[in-house]
Design a protein around this motif. Sequence first.
Motif, short mmCIF file in Angstrom:
data_model
loop_
_atom_site.label_atom_id
_atom_site.label_comp_id
_atom_site.label_asym_id
_atom_site.label_seq_id
_atom_site.Cartn_x
_atom_site.Cartn_y
_atom_site.Cartn_z
N MET A 1 3.10 14.79 -3.45
CA MET A 1 2.68 13.74 -2.52
C MET A 1 1.41 14.17 -1.80
SD MET A 1 4.74 12.13 0.78
CE MET A 1 6.17 11.73 -0.20
N SER A 2 0.42 13.26 -1.72
CA SER A 2 -0.82 13.59 -1.04
C SER A 2 -0.58 13.72 0.46
CB SER A 2 -1.86 12.50 -1.30
OG SER A 2 -1.49 11.30 -0.63
N ALA A 4 -2.19 12.19 2.84
CA ALA A 4 -2.19 10.86 3.47
C ALA A 4 -0.85 10.17 3.27
CB ALA A 4 -3.33 10.01 2.91
N ALA A 5 -0.28 10.31 2.07
CA ALA A 5 1.02 9.69 1.81
C ALA A 5 2.11 10.37 2.63
CB ALA A 5 1.35 9.78 0.32
N ALA A 6 2.02 11.69 2.77
CA ALA A 6 3.00 12.42 3.57
C ALA A 6 2.91 12.01 5.04
CB ALA A 6 2.78 13.92 3.42
N ALA A 8 1.88 9.05 6.18
CA ALA A 8 2.44 7.71 6.29
C ALA A 8 3.96 7.75 6.24
CB ALA A 8 1.90 6.82 5.16
N ALA A 9 4.51 8.60 5.37
CA ALA A 9 5.96 8.72 5.29
C ALA A 9 6.53 9.31 6.57
CB ALA A 9 6.34 9.60 4.08
#
Length: 324
Positions: A1-2, A4-6, A8-9
Amino acid sequence: MSGAAALAALAARGKAGLGRALSEIEARPEAPDTTALLDAAYAAPRGIALGLTGPPGVGKSTLTDGLIRHWRGEGRSVGVIAVDPSSARSRGALLGDRTRITTDPEDEGVFLRSMAARDRLGGIAEITFPAMVLMRALFDRVIVETVGVGQSETAIAGLCDLVLLCAQPASGDALQFLKAGIMEVPDIVAVTKADLGPLAARTVADLKGALSVTAGRQGAAAPRVLAVSAQGGGGLAELAGAVDAAAVRPEAARRAAHAAQIAAWEETQVLHRFGRAGLAALVRRPGSPPEPAPFAAAARRSGRFDAALQHVLAEISAAPQQFP
């Protein structure tokens, strides 16, 4: 997971997820997933970070509580990093001041984290800055409350967007602050316990005089000095407005300030971990372009230095007679 995705999560997981993320940063500060998350947070600041400092007993925690209530009333989310003195036995944080901060456990718009200063000077803990960077990406306002004022307490100025210095009436703080050098760093000064009336007004006048001298030497405008009664709420709206106004700056200036924060954090980390030899070898030269992923870059540099240090220590261990 990138990263940025981490990030957001993490934002979707609420306070419980943030608590676990901060624990992970403390346990594995240079792990790839940790640095990716921090770099994503550094690249996407949502709010502003306010460093709150002042002598023990001045009412920092009570003022923090008042600011939380004010900003939540405006619909702003607030994160708090409260750096406490350390227990000599457990090395954990002594949480006495936290009794003065009352938050609703069900309110996802407020998050409070206590940290032990341990062996760090400057009134801040080792992970204070990474935690602030992460929380600044998730909250509108982040308050970093330090242990107390001393010569080393000026470190907070290099790690936060703004510094709020607290003083109390009739305490003689103005002279002590000048001796400690703390007068050179605040953006705003709050005289607490303003309900004491004339005593508070006299302290406001004394501090304005002291700050005018300091500002004159630096060629800058003197910080605002405001009287606040956190218990009764008097002056809180004006203080919060002053913080909001002082935080407004052009985007280029904001990016430059954040880059300076990274540089100050990196220098402190390297100096604490590797001493002056590491400082000379690992800190980026002044004027070099900022790193797009500063936390990952710092971890790589530290890893290389660690490997070189371990190599030298292995040689010493294998042939101690060659290293008297």
